[in-house]
Design an enzyme around this catalytic site. Structure first.
Site, short mmCIF file in Angstrom:
data_model
loop_
_atom_site.label_atom_id
_atom_site.label_comp_id
_atom_site.label_asym_id
_atom_site.label_seq_id
_atom_site.Cartn_x
_atom_site.Cartn_y
_atom_site.Cartn_z
N ALA A 119 -2.00 -2.40 13.48
CA ALA A 119 -1.60 -1.06 13.03
C ALA A 119 -0.73 -0.37 14.08
O ALA A 119 -0.99 -0.44 15.27
CB ALA A 119 -2.84 -0.22 12.74
N ASN A 178 0.81 -1.20 0.00
CA ASN A 178 0.00 0.00 0.00
C ASN A 178 0.86 1.27 0.00
O ASN A 178 2.06 1.23 0.23
CB ASN A 178 -0.95 -0.01 1.20
CG ASN A 178 -2.29 0.61 0.89
OD1 ASN A 178 -2.38 1.57 0.13
ND2 ASN A 178 -3.33 0.08 1.48
N HIS A 188 20.68 1.70 10.04
CA HIS A 188 21.35 2.79 9.31
C HIS A 188 22.55 3.40 10.01
O HIS A 188 23.49 3.83 9.37
CB HIS A 188 20.37 3.93 8.95
CG HIS A 188 19.21 3.48 8.16
ND1 HIS A 188 19.30 3.17 6.83
CD2 HIS A 188 17.91 3.27 8.51
CE1 HIS A 188 18.11 2.80 6.38
NE2 HIS A 188 17.25 2.84 7.38
#
Length: 189
Positions: free
Chosen positions: A155, A83, A113
């Site tokens: 979610a 999505n 990172h």
């Protein structure tokens, strides 16, 4: 119940064709029947992105970002849906199994990172999503995570570690909430 092909507008068909041609020029073939809706995905980095059959990306609210560093790989399984606004980052390897459903604005990364402590290296560890995994809106999947077949992540959750097959997890950090009742060949529609 057989799955039907998504209906694409003429503009989405043209976008899909443009992305297919771009991928072919990059030497990144796809498994066939790639679907791009309402926008263009982004492919920064010099790594490999492998598309399974009937991968579908929704890019209406924000583009899907598939960032594979040089020498790294992102593997998208057959019939996977990604999505809008989702970012998949591979410094080494991110594998998403077939029939996965990735909600909007998710982040899946195999690297943090930057090092946390002086003298350390940035953490890099492969991320694996099994078959028929569903990530709700805004889920973050951290380096080294493995999500088992048929599992669901609620979610806004943050996943770090291993989620066993057929479980629902949610929260920050994500924890087990309940089991998923399904047969081995179950596929979310």
């Amino acid at each position: 119940m057989p799955q039907t092909l998504p209906r694409l507008s003429l503009l989405s068909r043209l976008r899909t064709l443009a992305v297919s041609l771009y991928l072919a020029a990059r030497g990144t073939p796809h498994g066939g029947h790639l679907f791009i809706r309402d926008g263009f995905p982004r492919f920064p980095g010099g790594g490999d992105v492998h598309f399974g059959y009937r991968v579908n990306m929704q890019c209406d609210l924000a583009p899907v970002w598939l960032r594979a560093a040089r020498g790294a790989s992102i593997e998208l399984g057959d019939r996977t849906f990604i999505n809008a606004g989702t970012e998949i980052i591979a410094a080494q390897l991110v594998t998403i199994g077939p029939h996965c459903r990735i909600g909007p604005f998710c982040t899946i990364s195999d690297t943090n990172h930057h090092p946390v402590h002086e003298g350390e290296m940035a953490r890099v560890a492969p991320v694996i999503l099994g078959r028929n995994v569903w990530l709700g809106r805004g889920v973050i999947v951290l380096p080294g995570s493995v999500i088992g077949d048929h599992s669901v992540i609620g979610a806004g959750s943050v996943v770090s570690g291993t989620v066993p097959p057929r479980q629902v997890w949610r929260g920050n950090p994500a924890v087990h909430v309940k089991d998923v009742r399904c047969s081995p060949d179950f596929v979310r529609g």
